[in-house]
Design an enzyme around this catalytic site. Structure first.
Site, PDB file in Angstrom:
ATOM      1  CG  HIS A  86      31.720  61.394 -57.058  1.00 28.96           C
ATOM      2  ND1 HIS A  86      30.538  61.903 -57.558  1.00 28.96           N
ATOM      3  CD2 HIS A  86      31.712  62.110 -55.951  1.00 28.96           C
ATOM      4  CE1 HIS A  86      30.125  63.044 -57.024  1.00 28.96           C
ATOM      5  NE2 HIS A  86      30.739  63.387 -55.914  1.00 28.96           N
ATOM      6  CG  ASP A 110      25.840  63.304 -60.832  1.00 34.11           C
ATOM      7  OD1 ASP A 110      26.960  62.797 -61.193  1.00 34.11           O
ATOM      8  OD2 ASP A 110      24.823  63.507 -61.801  1.00 34.11           O
TER       9      ASP A 110
END
Length: 414
Positions: free
Chosen positions: A386, A390
Site C-alpha cells: 500500500h 493505491d
C-alpha cells in the site's frame, strides 16, 4: 598421529557468520579427502564444506541450526603423521548452490543416506509414515537422505525396491480395532530452508503494509478456449493449464499499471519500475516454498510459457534450479491449484510490491440474462504494497485482468 581442524571458511561478500544446516559425518567416522562434512547456508547460497584430508572425525563444532562465526572450529579430524594442522578450509573449496527465494531461499541438496542407531526414532512427516505403513515397511530400517536425517518419500521407494514390501496393510475402514489414545511429542528444530522461509515471511509482513483485493471471475469462456486448444494442439505442443492464460493477462495489464511491476528499496526510498516482466511462479517443493522466475514473460506464447513454467517447477522440486532462475522477479503469481480454496491472503515476495493469487475453479449457479445457469467461477486473491500501489489502482489492475479472462479473445489483441 596428528590433528587437523577444519574451520568455517570465509565465503566472501562480507559474511561473518553462517548457519550450520546439516552434518554429513559423525564422530568416529572415517572420511576421505574431498568428502563433504557439512552443509552451511548464507542469505544467498547453500555451501558444501569438504574435508581437505583423510582421517577420523574426532569432534564436531556445533549443532544443526546453529549460527557459526567465520573462522570458528567446524570439525576436528585425527590424521596420520605428527604434524597437527589447524587451518581454515580454503575459501575456494566449498561448492555453492543456488539461493531459494521463498518467497525466496534455496533448497539445500539432500545429504547422502546416513545410518541411524537402533534406539534413535526415525524423523519423518505424517505422510511419509502413512506411506511406510501402506507399503508394510518398517520406517526404522529406512536410510534417510533428508536434511537432519529426515526420511523422505523417495527413501521409502528406494528401500521398498531393494528389500521388497510386506502384504499391504488392511484398509483402515475394514479394521475392527478399538480407538486408542495417541501420545508423544516431536520437537523439530527450524533450520536451513525452513528458517529462511520463516525469516522471509516475517520480513515481508513486518515491512510491507499489505492490502488484499479479492475478485471473482467467470472463466467459462476461458475454459472452453483452453479445452479447444488442448484438443487441437496438446499432442504436438503440450497441454495448457489456466496459468499460461493468466500470465498473458497479467503481462498485458501491466502495460497500463507499471507501478505494479516494480520493486521497492524501502531503506533508500526508491521504487524501480521494470519494462520486462520477470514473473515469479511460487512452487511448493519437498524442501519448502520456492519462487523460480519466468524471465521476460512478455516474450512467451501460451505453449512456451507452459513449458517454461513446468521446467522451472521441476528444477525447483529437484533442487537443480540455478541462482539466476531463483532470483530477480518483479511480480509473483501463486496458485494452490485444486486446493486453492475460495480466497487467500498471499504474502508479497519482498521487495516486490504485488502478488497475484489464484483460487480454484468451481461451477456455481449464476444469473445470466434473467436465467440461472451453471458457470465456471474462479477467484483471484491478490496483495499489494500500500506504500506504492493505491487501492484504486490495485482494483483497476485486477479488473483489467478480469476483463481479458472473461473475454479471452482480448488476450491476443495488442
Amino acid at each position: 598421529m596428528g590433528t587437523h581442524i577444519i574451520k568455517m571458511p570465509d565465503i566472501g561478500e562480507g559474511i561473518v557468520e553462517v548457519e550450520l544446516v546439516a552434518w554429513r559425518v559423525q564422530p568416529g567416522d572415517q572420511i576421505t579427502e574431498d568428502q563433504i562434512v557439512a552443509d552451511v547456508m548464507t542469505d544467498k547460497a547453500t555451501v558444501e564444506i569438504p574435508s581437505p584430508v583423510h582421517g577420523k572425525v574426532l569432534a564436531l563444532g556445533g549443532e544443526a541450526g546453529q549460527l557459526m562465526a567465520v573462522g570458528s572450529e567446524l570439525v576436528r579430524i585425527e590424521v596420520e603423521g605428527d604434524a597437527a594442522a589447524a587451518a581454515p578450509t580454503p575459501a575456494a573449496a566449498p561448492a555453492t548452490r543456488a539461493p531459494a527465494p521463498v518467497a525466496a531461499a534455496a533448497r539445500p541438496a539432500a545429504p547422502p543416506p546416513a545410518s541411524r542407531s537402533p534406539t534413535e526414532r526415525a524423523i519423518a512427516s505424517p505422510s511419509v509414515r502413512r506411506r511406510a505403513w501402506e507399503l508394510g515397511v518398517d520406517i526404522q530400517q529406512v536410510l534417510p537422505s533428508g536434511i537432519g536425517g529426515r526420511v523422505m518419500h523417495e527413501d521409502l521407494e528406494a528401500h521398498a525396491a531393494r528389500h521388497g514390501t510386506s502384504s499391504p496393510a488392511q484398509p483402515i475402514a475394514a479394521r475392527a480395532a478399538p480407538l486408542a489414545a495417541r501420545d508423544g511429542e516431536e520437537a523439530i528444530k527450524i533450520v536451513g530452508l525452513r528458517r529462511k522461509i520463516a525469516q522471509k515471511m516475517a520480513e515481508s509482513k513486518r515491512r510491507i503494509p499489505h492490502f488484499t483485493y479479492v475478485e471473482e471471475i467467470d472463466v467459462t469462456e476461458l475454459e472452453l478456449l483452453r479445452a479447444r486448444l488442448n484438443a487441437q494442439h496438446a499432442a504436438t505442443r503440450g497441454k495448457l493449464t489456466v496459468l499460461p492464460l493468466l500470465v498473458r493477462a497479467i503481462v498485458n495489464a501491466l502495460r497500463d499499471f507499471p507501478q505494479i511491476n516494480a520493486r521497492l528499496d524501502d531503506e533508500q526510498g526508491v521504487v524501480t519500475r521494470y519494462g520486462a516482466v520477470h514473473l515469479g511462479v511460487a512452487a511448493q517443493t519437498p524442501a519448502g516454498l520456492m519462487v523460480p522466475v519466468l524471465r521476460h514473460a512478455e516474450t512467451h506464447d501460451l505453449w512456451s510459457c507452459a513449458a517454461e513454467i513446468a521446467r522451472l517447477a521441476e528444477a525447483a522440486r529437484s533442487g537443480k534450479a540455478t541462482r539466476d532462475e531463483l532470483s530477480g522477479s518483479t511480480i509473483t503469481l501463486t496458485s494452490l491449484g485444486a486446493l486453492g480454496g475460495i480466497m487467500s491472503t498471499p504474502v508479497i515476495n519482498h521487495p516486490e510490491v504485488a502478488i497475484v493469487g489464484v483460487n480454484r475453479i468451481v461451477e456455481r449457479p449464476m444469473m445470466r440474462q434473467g436465467a440461472v445457469v451453471g458457470r465456471q467461477m474462479m477467484n483471484l486473491s491478490s496483495s499489494f504494497d500500500h506504500r506504492v500501489v493505491d487501492g484504486q489502482h490495485a482494483a483497476e489492475f485486477i479488473q483489467a485482468i478480469r476483463g481479458m479472462l472473461e473475454c479471452p479473445a482480448t488476450l491476443f489483441v495488442d
